[in-house]
Design a protein around this motif. Sequence first.
Motif, PDB file in Angstrom:
ATOM      1  N   UNK A 140      -1.320   3.996  -2.096  1.00 51.10           N
ATOM      2  CA  UNK A 140      -2.048   2.805  -1.687  1.00 51.10           C
ATOM      3  C   UNK A 140      -2.802   2.211  -2.861  1.00 51.10           C
ATOM      4  N   UNK A 141      -3.210   0.972  -2.693  1.00 49.03           N
ATOM      5  CA  UNK A 141      -4.077   0.322  -3.672  1.00 49.03           C
ATOM      6  C   UNK A 141      -4.910  -0.690  -2.898  1.00 49.03           C
ATOM      7  N   UNK A 184      -6.094  -7.537 -15.007  1.00 51.97           N
ATOM      8  CA  UNK A 184      -4.974  -6.773 -15.552  1.00 51.97           C
ATOM      9  C   UNK A 184      -5.330  -5.319 -15.844  1.00 51.97           C
ATOM     10  N   UNK A 185      -6.594  -4.937 -15.692  1.00 55.30           N
ATOM     11  CA  UNK A 185      -7.005  -3.561 -15.982  1.00 55.30           C
ATOM     12  C   UNK A 185      -6.317  -2.588 -15.025  1.00 55.30           C
ATOM     13  N   UNK A 186      -5.901  -1.450 -15.552  1.00 51.18           N
ATOM     14  CA  UNK A 186      -5.190  -0.467 -14.727  1.00 51.18           C
ATOM     15  C   UNK A 186      -6.055   0.081 -13.600  1.00 51.18           C
ATOM     16  N   UNK A 187      -7.376   0.020 -13.766  1.00 46.96           N
ATOM     17  CA  UNK A 187      -8.258   0.505 -12.710  1.00 46.96           C
ATOM     18  C   UNK A 187      -8.144  -0.373 -11.456  1.00 46.96           C
ATOM     19  N   UNK A 188      -7.597  -1.588 -11.604  1.00 49.94           N
ATOM     20  CA  UNK A 188      -7.331  -2.455 -10.460  1.00 49.94           C
ATOM     21  C   UNK A 188      -5.872  -2.448 -10.036  1.00 49.94           C
ATOM     22  N   UNK A 189      -4.974  -2.086 -10.936  1.00 50.91           N
ATOM     23  CA  UNK A 189      -3.545  -2.154 -10.609  1.00 50.91           C
ATOM     24  C   UNK A 189      -2.952  -0.799 -10.235  1.00 50.91           C
ATOM     25  N   UNK A 190      -3.663   0.298 -10.534  1.00 53.55           N
ATOM     26  CA  UNK A 190      -3.182   1.639 -10.218  1.00 53.55           C
ATOM     27  C   UNK A 190      -4.121   2.316  -9.220  1.00 53.55           C
ATOM     28  N   UNK A 214      -1.197  -8.689  -4.532  1.00 49.19           N
ATOM     29  CA  UNK A 214      -0.646  -8.701  -5.896  1.00 49.19           C
ATOM     30  C   UNK A 214      -0.066  -7.375  -6.355  1.00 49.19           C
ATOM     31  N   UNK A 215      -0.021  -6.361  -5.480  1.00 51.00           N
ATOM     32  CA  UNK A 215       0.553  -5.073  -5.864  1.00 51.00           C
ATOM     33  C   UNK A 215       1.755  -4.765  -4.976  1.00 51.00           C
TER      34      UNK A 215
END
Length: 487
Positions: free
Chosen positions: A258-259, A379-385, A409-410
């Motif tokens: 999940x994200x 674009x930070x991975x803390x938001x995309x992962x 957006x994911x």
Amino acid sequence: MTQLPAGVPTELFIGGVWRDGSSAERFVVQNPATASTLAEVASATPQDAVAALDAAVAAQESWSRTPPRRRAELLRAGFEAVTARADDFALLMTLEMGKPLAESRGEVAYGAEFLRWFSEETPRIYGRYSIAPDGANRILVSKRPVGPCLLITPWNFPLAMATRKVAPALAAGCTVVVKPAALTPLTTLLFAKVMQEVGVPDGVINVIPTAHSGATTAPLFADPRLRKLSFTGSTEVGQALLRQAASNVLRTSMELGGNAPFLVFADADLDAAVEGAFAAKLRNGGQACTAANRIYVESPIAEEFAAKLSAKVAAVKVGPGVEAGVGLGPVIDSDALGRIGGLVSEAQELGGRLLVGGHRVDGPGYFFEPTVLVDVPRQARVLTEEIFGPVVPIATFDSEDDAVAVANSTPFGLISYLYTTDLSRALRLSERIETGMLAVNAGVISNPAAPFGGVKQSGLGREGSAEGIEEYLETVYIGIADPFAGV
């Protein structure tokens, strides 16, 4: 040192027998709060997995013919037995997974409820009878158990993830082979022992902890006697298992990554939104697929929201879950610690600012400070992962359309959170956000009576509710000639 509750098994459970693995190999289960050894558990081999499937197959016909009321009574007895041993289960989960005792007690209540819920669903497996539109025959629709199932459970909710799968399978009349996570197998083993004690027949539940998951379960996917896979875990592993399951066209239920977006609109009750975000993010130390992974706040209230949430996060006591007053325990292992630290560092390098925390806690065990980041670029991975840790990244949005765009957006769509006092907006967004579950003005909505599951790469199928038992049933159509023909 806190000791394990009495009577926790450390062997495989196959065909009603507690036994060592065929290789005699054992693996270490650690306490993540101290990095010390809790127990050494027998490690199943591929041969043991096949033996477990043999036992499940041998028990399948008898179990499927067991009257629904009897299956229901056994599940209800399991609920009562787990509840009676709530303190043991809570302590065991805190020791092997790390969550505070208060949260472990909550998981015992939640996990046991699946046994009670599906005990009540067991006698409500319905079919139907109707006349074909052309009158040529009669349509009889029946439900029957899919057959022996492989259930692969994760480490983060070791009791609830077992009961959420085992209970509907048994209710439907299926036998099971359970492969618990190597990080937290003890809770599942104790659960199997409790179910044996209440009278579940030999071979109906089999448990094969192992240090070599892929190799151990591989022969089961090639065996045509296995008819169902239910998996909870990462999307990457789920994709690999789906490929394996395709060879024998297994029925699959997949609860994957999940994200979760947490959207706070300017008209929201701000204090309620802060409480909801705190619960949705820090429950289980953020180590939940339902965790609020990324917080998006409408620009006019973003600063105030961040300040209030930061104050609440900063007050959390960090430490071993067995200690009084602890609100945040360790993350599961050193790999998780390193990954979380990397996500925070990268966010800062890209312009994010730390308001609270951001560092590993020195000492034994795997502790990371509860952390709040603001001004996090999208674009930070803390938001995309998926973070899977106690880190709260906060970004902003400027309109309803912008909120929907970032929410969608994911490639994931398990759960989303929404805070607004505008009912029309809530209804609009319920139709626009790509998610399997939507929490409106609430930080926790998981319930055994509700269908749990996601869309897109967050999975297939549903667990809990009336939908949960359907995952373990086949639909059979019986066409009967017109009984009035020739009359």
